[in-house]
Scaffold this motif. Structure first.
Motif, PDB file in Angstrom:
ATOM      1  N   GLU A 142       0.834  -1.201   0.000  1.00 36.24           N
ATOM      2  CA  GLU A 142       0.000   0.000   0.000  1.00 36.24           C
ATOM      3  C   GLU A 142       0.870   1.254   0.000  1.00 36.24           C
ATOM      4  N   SER A 143       1.951   1.239   0.773  1.00 40.94           N
ATOM      5  CA  SER A 143       2.873   2.363   0.803  1.00 40.94           C
ATOM      6  C   SER A 143       3.458   2.625  -0.583  1.00 40.94           C
ATOM      7  N   GLY A 201       3.230   5.961  -5.711  1.00 46.54           N
ATOM      8  CA  GLY A 201       3.218   6.035  -7.166  1.00 46.54           C
ATOM      9  C   GLY A 201       4.287   5.196  -7.830  1.00 46.54           C
ATOM     10  N   ALA A 202       4.678   4.074  -7.193  1.00 48.50           N
ATOM     11  CA  ALA A 202       5.705   3.197  -7.752  1.00 48.50           C
ATOM     12  C   ALA A 202       5.309   2.711  -9.139  1.00 48.50           C
ATOM     13  N   GLY A 203       6.302   2.617 -10.017  1.00 52.82           N
ATOM     14  CA  GLY A 203       6.031   2.175 -11.380  1.00 52.82           C
ATOM     15  C   GLY A 203       5.664   0.713 -11.466  1.00 52.82           C
ATOM     16  N   ARG A 204       6.203  -0.091 -10.558  1.00 53.29           N
ATOM     17  CA  ARG A 204       5.897  -1.523 -10.544  1.00 53.29           C
ATOM     18  C   ARG A 204       6.104  -2.044  -9.135  1.00 53.29           C
ATOM     19  N   ILE A 205       5.309  -3.033  -8.729  1.00 55.15           N
ATOM     20  CA  ILE A 205       5.421  -3.628  -7.395  1.00 55.15           C
ATOM     21  C   ILE A 205       5.526  -5.132  -7.545  1.00 55.15           C
ATOM     22  N   VAL A 206       6.605  -5.699  -7.004  1.00 60.25           N
ATOM     23  CA  VAL A 206       6.803  -7.142  -6.987  1.00 60.25           C
ATOM     24  C   VAL A 206       6.684  -7.610  -5.540  1.00 60.25           C
ATOM     25  N   ALA A 207       5.802  -8.556  -5.292  1.00 62.03           N
ATOM     26  CA  ALA A 207       5.575  -9.066  -3.941  1.00 62.03           C
ATOM     27  C   ALA A 207       6.242 -10.423  -3.764  1.00 62.03           C
ATOM     28  N   ALA A 239      -4.512 -10.304  -3.382  1.00 59.73           N
ATOM     29  CA  ALA A 239      -5.545  -9.302  -3.134  1.00 59.73           C
ATOM     30  C   ALA A 239      -4.978  -7.899  -2.979  1.00 59.73           C
ATOM     31  N   THR A 240      -3.651  -7.765  -2.943  1.00 62.35           N
ATOM     32  CA  THR A 240      -3.038  -6.449  -2.735  1.00 62.35           C
ATOM     33  C   THR A 240      -2.893  -5.661  -4.025  1.00 62.35           C
ATOM     34  N   GLY A 241      -3.016  -6.319  -5.152  1.00 58.88           N
ATOM     35  CA  GLY A 241      -2.854  -5.629  -6.421  1.00 58.88           C
ATOM     36  C   GLY A 241      -1.418  -5.506  -6.879  1.00 58.88           C
TER      37      GLY A 241
END
Length: 218
Positions: free
Chosen positions: A173-174, A179-185, A197-199
């Motif tokens: 969420e942070s 406005g991160a360009g990409r998020i890898v979990a 579920a976090t997107g």
């Protein structure tokens, strides 16, 4: 185009959630706190002050002070973890590939600076990181976007030019709010089904699963 990589620490650089849980167990036992496990599980990714305010009785915090209590808990954590600490599988190789690609790299952690230095030094990866943001150097920890805004700015980049590696909903969420360009979990702390579920743009078990770096940086 992704030009920077921002790494959370706990659960990302090191798979250390069980160690933190054990440290909290010993810490809470000292003070007779018994109903902490569920509260801790709902607090992953947050800063120490926020976590301790959820776990500890207000009267204990008033008596001992939140900073003193947080430092005590983290000393326990480092003592437990020092003999066995190691980076998440594939991390060192990924850091080397990012550096070769000319990608700027930073840490954006809710943990205290002592823990960040402990992890980077003990894992032998400090040389890869051009900037560090820790939870005790910002006014607001995750899920507030301040940590990732500061990490991107420290690299001289906009958040949209950065990929963020995270393991917890608060951190994801942070990153999104920044406005991160990409998020890898990474499915280290929580199962992939919950992270879905976090997107997050992509979910991996560890860094060995990132075979095509262009998919992350393009």
């Amino acid at each position: 185009m992704i030009r920077g990589a921002l790494f959370d620490m706990d659960g990302v650089l090191v798979d250390n959630t069980p160690v933190h849980v054990e440290a909290f167990a010993r810490f809470c036992e000292r003070y007779g706190v018994t109903d902490w496990r569920g509260k801790l599980a709902a607090s992953y990714g947050m800063g120490n002050d926020d976590i301790l305010r959820r776990l500890l009785p207000p009267e204990l915090i008033r008596e001992r002070g939140i900073e003193s209590l947080a430092a005590e808990k983290e000393r326990i954590y480092r003592e437990i973890y020092a003999p066995s600490i190691r980076p998440v599988a594939g991390l060192r190789e990924l850091l080397e590939r990012l550096r070769t690609a000319g990608t700027a790299i930073a840490v954006g952690s809710s943990g205290p600076i002592e823990n960040v230095r402990f992890v980077l030094d003990r894992c032998g990866i400090a040389e890869y990181f051009g900037f560090i943001v820790s939870g005790d150097r910002v006014r607001h920890c995750k899920p507030d976007p301040e940590i990732y805004l500061a990490a991107a700015a420290g690299l001289g980049l906009a958040p949209a030019e950065c990929v963020v590696f995270e393991d917890a909903p608060a951190g994801i969420e942070s990153a999104r709010r920044a406005g991160a360009g990409r998020i890898v979990a990474l499915a280290t702390t929580l199962p992939a089904e919950r992270l879905a579920a976090t997107g997050a743009d992509r979910i991996v078990a560890d860094f060995t699963r990132i075979e095509n770096l262009d998919e992350i940086l393009s």
